[in-house]
Design a protein around this motif. Structure first.
Motif, PDB file in Angstrom:
ATOM      1  N   GLU A 236       0.878  -1.130  -0.009  1.00 15.10           N
ATOM      2  CA  GLU A 236      -0.036   0.004   0.137  1.00 15.10           C
ATOM      3  C   GLU A 236       0.961   1.355  -0.123  1.00 15.10           C
ATOM      4  OE1 GLU A 236      -4.040   1.263   2.166  1.00 15.10           O
ATOM      5  OE2 GLU A 236      -2.815   0.494   3.295  1.00 15.10           O
ATOM      6  N   THR A 237       2.089   1.298   0.536  1.00 11.37           N
ATOM      7  CA  THR A 237       2.862   2.246   0.752  1.00 11.37           C
ATOM      8  C   THR A 237       3.341   2.515  -0.855  1.00 11.37           C
ATOM      9  OG1 THR A 237       3.694   1.890   2.961  1.00 11.37           O
ATOM     10  CG2 THR A 237       5.294   2.949   1.358  1.00 11.37           C
ATOM     11  N   TYR A 238       3.734   1.654  -1.354  1.00 11.82           N
ATOM     12  CA  TYR A 238       4.420   1.694  -2.881  1.00 11.82           C
ATOM     13  C   TYR A 238       3.216   2.038  -3.550  1.00 11.82           C
ATOM     14  CZ  TYR A 238       9.065  -0.026  -1.876  1.00 11.82           C
ATOM     15  OH  TYR A 238      10.149  -0.294  -1.287  1.00 11.82           O
ATOM     16  N   ARG A 239       1.909   1.563  -3.329  1.00  9.01           N
ATOM     17  CA  ARG A 239       0.789   2.047  -4.255  1.00  9.01           C
ATOM     18  C   ARG A 239       0.726   3.760  -4.286  1.00  9.01           C
ATOM     19  NH1 ARG A 239      -3.992   0.554  -6.461  1.00  9.01           N
ATOM     20  NH2 ARG A 239      -5.692   1.964  -6.409  1.00  9.01           N
ATOM     21  N   ILE A 240       0.932   4.136  -3.188  1.00  7.36           N
ATOM     22  CA  ILE A 240       0.914   5.528  -2.912  1.00  7.36           C
ATOM     23  C   ILE A 240       2.223   6.235  -3.682  1.00  7.36           C
ATOM     24  CG2 ILE A 240       1.216   7.746  -1.209  1.00  7.36           C
ATOM     25  CD1 ILE A 240      -0.552   5.962   0.528  1.00  7.36           C
ATOM     26  N   ALA A 241       3.257   5.647  -3.545  1.00  2.00           N
ATOM     27  CA  ALA A 241       4.528   6.064  -4.426  1.00  2.00           C
ATOM     28  C   ALA A 241       4.341   6.388  -5.613  1.00  2.00           C
ATOM     29  CB  ALA A 241       5.755   5.314  -4.131  1.00  2.00           C
ATOM     30  N   GLY A 242       3.239   5.547  -6.280  1.00  2.00           N
ATOM     31  CA  GLY A 242       3.014   5.396  -7.731  1.00  2.00           C
ATOM     32  C   GLY A 242       2.116   6.737  -8.134  1.00  2.00           C
ATOM     33  N   GLY A 243       1.621   7.607  -7.071  1.00  2.00           N
ATOM     34  CA  GLY A 243       0.655   8.536  -7.433  1.00  2.00           C
ATOM     35  C   GLY A 243      -0.434   8.346  -8.089  1.00  2.00           C
ATOM     36  N   ALA A 245      -1.343   7.528 -10.932  1.00  2.00           N
ATOM     37  CA  ALA A 245      -1.253   6.276 -12.059  1.00  2.00           C
ATOM     38  C   ALA A 245      -1.296   5.002 -11.261  1.00  2.00           C
ATOM     39  CB  ALA A 245      -0.049   6.531 -12.685  1.00  2.00           C
ATOM     40  N   GLY A 246      -1.019   5.025  -9.811  1.00  6.29           N
ATOM     41  CA  GLY A 246      -1.166   3.786  -8.998  1.00  6.29           C
ATOM     42  C   GLY A 246      -0.144   2.917  -9.070  1.00  6.29           C
ATOM     43  N   MET A 247      -0.265   1.664  -8.650  1.00  6.25           N
ATOM     44  CA  MET A 247       0.564   0.611  -8.504  1.00  6.25           C
ATOM     45  C   MET A 247       1.418   0.140  -9.724  1.00  6.25           C
ATOM     46  SD  MET A 247       2.022  -1.098  -6.012  1.00  6.25           S
ATOM     47  CE  MET A 247       2.511  -2.601  -5.287  1.00  6.25           C
ATOM     48  N   GLU A 248       0.428   0.043 -10.977  1.00  7.91           N
ATOM     49  CA  GLU A 248       1.026  -0.285 -12.030  1.00  7.91           C
ATOM     50  C   GLU A 248       2.047   0.484 -12.587  1.00  7.91           C
ATOM     51  OE1 GLU A 248      -0.294  -1.569 -16.755  1.00  7.91           O
ATOM     52  OE2 GLU A 248      -1.692  -1.008 -15.291  1.00  7.91           O
ATOM     53  N   HIS A 249       1.765   2.077 -12.449  1.00  4.77           N
ATOM     54  CA  HIS A 249       2.918   2.916 -12.785  1.00  4.77           C
ATOM     55  C   HIS A 249       4.054   2.920 -11.869  1.00  4.77           C
ATOM     56  CE1 HIS A 249       4.979   6.733 -13.809  1.00  4.77           C
ATOM     57  NE2 HIS A 249       4.716   7.111 -12.660  1.00  4.77           N
ATOM     58  N   PHE A 250       3.953   2.627 -10.849  1.00  4.98           N
ATOM     59  CA  PHE A 250       5.169   2.458  -9.877  1.00  4.98           C
ATOM     60  C   PHE A 250       6.055   1.302 -10.146  1.00  4.98           C
ATOM     61  CE2 PHE A 250       7.039   0.174  -6.260  1.00  4.98           C
ATOM     62  CZ  PHE A 250       7.836   0.935  -5.637  1.00  4.98           C
ATOM     63  N   ILE A 251       5.517   0.280 -10.538  1.00  6.01           N
ATOM     64  CA  ILE A 251       6.199  -1.014 -10.971  1.00  6.01           C
ATOM     65  C   ILE A 251       6.761  -0.894 -12.163  1.00  6.01           C
ATOM     66  CG2 ILE A 251       6.019  -3.491 -11.605  1.00  6.01           C
ATOM     67  CD1 ILE A 251       3.734  -3.692  -9.541  1.00  6.01           C
ATOM     68  N   GLY A 252       6.232  -0.093 -13.309  1.00  2.56           N
ATOM     69  CA  GLY A 252       6.879   0.224 -14.391  1.00  2.56           C
ATOM     70  C   GLY A 252       8.078   1.108 -14.103  1.00  2.56           C
ATOM     71  N   GLN A 253       7.881   1.954 -13.282  1.00  3.82           N
ATOM     72  CA  GLN A 253       8.996   3.102 -12.955  1.00  3.82           C
ATOM     73  C   GLN A 253      10.174   2.544 -12.228  1.00  3.82           C
ATOM     74  OE1 GLN A 253       7.632   6.804 -11.204  1.00  3.82           O
ATOM     75  NE2 GLN A 253       9.715   7.721 -11.334  1.00  3.82           N
ATOM     76  N   PHE A 254       9.953   1.870 -11.203  1.00  6.64           N
ATOM     77  CA  PHE A 254      10.935   1.192 -10.241  1.00  6.64           C
ATOM     78  C   PHE A 254      11.462  -0.226 -10.255  1.00  6.64           C
ATOM     79  CE2 PHE A 254       9.058   5.143  -8.267  1.00  6.64           C
ATOM     80  CZ  PHE A 254      10.430   5.801  -7.951  1.00  6.64           C
ATOM     81  N   GLY A 255      10.321  -0.905 -11.267  1.00  9.50           N
ATOM     82  CA  GLY A 255      10.591  -2.533 -11.323  1.00  9.50           C
ATOM     83  C   GLY A 255      11.838  -2.675 -11.711  1.00  9.50           C
ATOM     84  N   PRO A 256      12.352  -1.876 -13.027  1.00  4.62           N
ATOM     85  CA  PRO A 256      13.784  -2.070 -13.408  1.00  4.62           C
ATOM     86  C   PRO A 256      14.988  -2.238 -12.358  1.00  4.62           C
ATOM     87  CG  PRO A 256      12.734  -0.864 -14.896  1.00  4.62           C
ATOM     88  CD  PRO A 256      11.560  -0.879 -13.680  1.00  4.62           C
TER      89      PRO A 256
END
Length: 485
Positions: A236-243, A245-256
């Motif tokens: 849930e913390t990382y979901r907020i970090a995605g702004g 755009a949400g969790m999918e954006h967070f994973i796309g940005q920081f997943g690599p």
């Protein structure tokens, strides 16, 4: 004045170390009788010290008094310790052979329908059930230290465990204020310890490589993401970090970044005598000026403060406390007056003089007024409908000191309840019946739409009339109508 537990349940705790002692305190302070089996000659002393810390901290989480304490007994034989138990908790050292021996001894004497929880932090239930004639009776019930404060319990059944038995066991755990998390699949170290192990491994490398000291690593956790994790966890913390755009954006940005060589989780430094000594010395430098008991109390006070803050929003552990508190029905009457508050005073309510700060006398009276409003029908539903009472005046008389740990009951007398005015008189009383303070309070009935005073109607007016008739014959308080000087 103290509440009584007419039908106490029994918990048997086998192993009275740090974790076992926490289990004892958790059950005991929730009204259960607790029997202990531990061959350590110091077990009674050690458990007694844990209980003292628990008495100081656990009730401070709640605004209602916990049930009357159960009876604690120590036993020299397993048979008497586990006889007639409703819950059995094994907290022996993490040695599988030893646990097999102890669990076999428990099962030889325990009721066949009583679940046996193991505090193991690493073993799977199927491993614990090896060599057992009744494997489904044994489950993992892994707690977190201090058990009497932290609510999470990882409950891990095996295929041999009946689902209904797990449900019943979880209900027992909830009844003493715990948050059971049923783990879907057996796995070494369950869920939480696997996460902790990852952080622990990385922490060892940071010390080994000279990047940080033990204190600097702890600071990174306690001043940063640790506070976020306390209420929201990881995802849930990382979901907020995605702004937005949400969790999918967070994973796309920081997943690599997961493919970058940031961590050493697949490797661990050898715990050589030199590295062990370095860690031990840094830890001594960090907190060696305090005894273990002082550190425990500091930890407990911090946890109470954080979890009481979480109560207001119902987030995380705060929701568990609220649910448990709602089940603590301990209001009655004293001298023909309703008891509107019955609670223990938390450490955080005391000031530099060591007694309760003036503001909290008014806070307790506000809780009493709120409870009286509920009694007459001016409850949450009534407020939602558009009406309520607003406090317009208070007068406090301080009679004697109230200190942390004191249990205070409040009785409320209706002085006047006709028309727009609600005139109440609260008496704050100690367990021996002495008056510690009085609070006279005046409230006005308000239409929440117009924000103007209005006449109460319906069930509220009816209830007020009935209570007024009951209280009219009571003596008026001596402190009624007093002013400064």
């Amino acid at each position: 004045m103290s509440s009584t537990n007419l039908n106490p349940k029994k918990a048997a705790v086998v192993g009275g170390g740090v974790i076992g002692g926490g289990w004892v305190a958790r059950f005991l302070l929730n009204g259960w009788n607790v029997s202990v089996f531990d061959p350590d000659p110091q077990a009674e002393r050690k458990i007694g010290e844990v209980i003292e810390n628990a008495r100081r901290s656990l009730p401070a989480l709640y605004d209602r008094a916990l049930p009357a304490e159960g009876i604690l007994t120590f036993h020299d034989d397993m048979a008497s310790a586990v006889a007639d138990a409703d819950w059995i908790q094994e907290s022996a050292p993490e040695q599988l052979v030893l646990k097999h021996k102890i669990l076999a001894d428990i099962q030889a004497h325990a009721p066949k329908d009583c679940l046996i929880g193991s505090s193991t932090s690493g073993f799977k239930p199927s491993e614990l059930q090896e060599e057992s004639d009744n494997p489904g009776q044994i489950v993992v019930a892994h707690p977190f230290n201090p058990v009497y404060l932290l609510p999470l319990i990882e409950v891990v059944p095996s295929k041999a465990t009946d689902a209904a038995a797990v449900d019943a066991g979880c209900e027992i755990l909830r009844s003493v204020g715990l948050k059971p998390l049923v783990v879907r699949k057996e796995i070494d170290a369950h869920i939480a310890d696997r996460l902790l192990e990852a952080v622990w491994r990385e922490g060892l490398w940071l010390v080994h490589d000279g990047v940080a000291t033990t204190q600097e690593i702890d600071d990174a956790i306690r001043f940063g993401f640790g506070l976020r994790w306390a209420q929201m966890g990881l995802f849930e913390t990382y979901r907020i970090a995605g702004g937005e755009a949400g969790m999918e954006h967070f994973i796309g940005q920081f997943g690599p970044a997961l493919k970058w060589p940031w961590t050493k989780l697949m490797d661990v430094p050898e715990l050589t005598p030199e590295l062990t000594a370095r860690i031990a010395q840094q830890s001594d430098d960090q907190s060696g000026h305090m005894t273990i008991r002082e550190l425990e109390r500091l930890r407990d006070d911090n946890l109470v403060g954080m979890m009481r803050a979480l109560k207001k929003s119902g987030s995380g552990a705060g929701g568990t406390i609220n649910n448990h508190e709602a089940s603590l029905h301990n209001h009655g009457s004293i001298d023909h007056l309703p008891v509107t508050v019955d609670r223990q005073i938390p450490q955080s309510w005391t000031d530099y003089n060591g007694h309760m700060n003036e503001a909290h006398y008014v806070e307790i009276s506000a809780q009493a007024s709120d409870r009286f409003m509920e009694l007459i029908g001016a409850d949450a539903e009534y407020i939602t409908s558009g009406s309520s009472y607003f406090t317009v005046e208070n007068h406090v008389c301080y009679v004697q000191e109230i200190t942390a740990g004191d249990r205070i009951s409040v009785t409320t007398q209706l002085i006047k309840g006709l028309g727009k005015k609600l005139h109440l008189f609260h008496r704050l009383m100690t367990v021996d019946g002495r008056i510690a303070a009085t609070v006279e309070t005046m409230l006005l009935h308000v239409d929440l739409k117009t924000r103007r005073t209005s006449e109460p109607g319906g069930i509220v007016a009816t209830n007020l009339a009935e209570i007024a008739a009951e209280h009219d014959g009571l003596p008026k308080p001596e402190e009624l109508g007093r002013a400064i000087g």
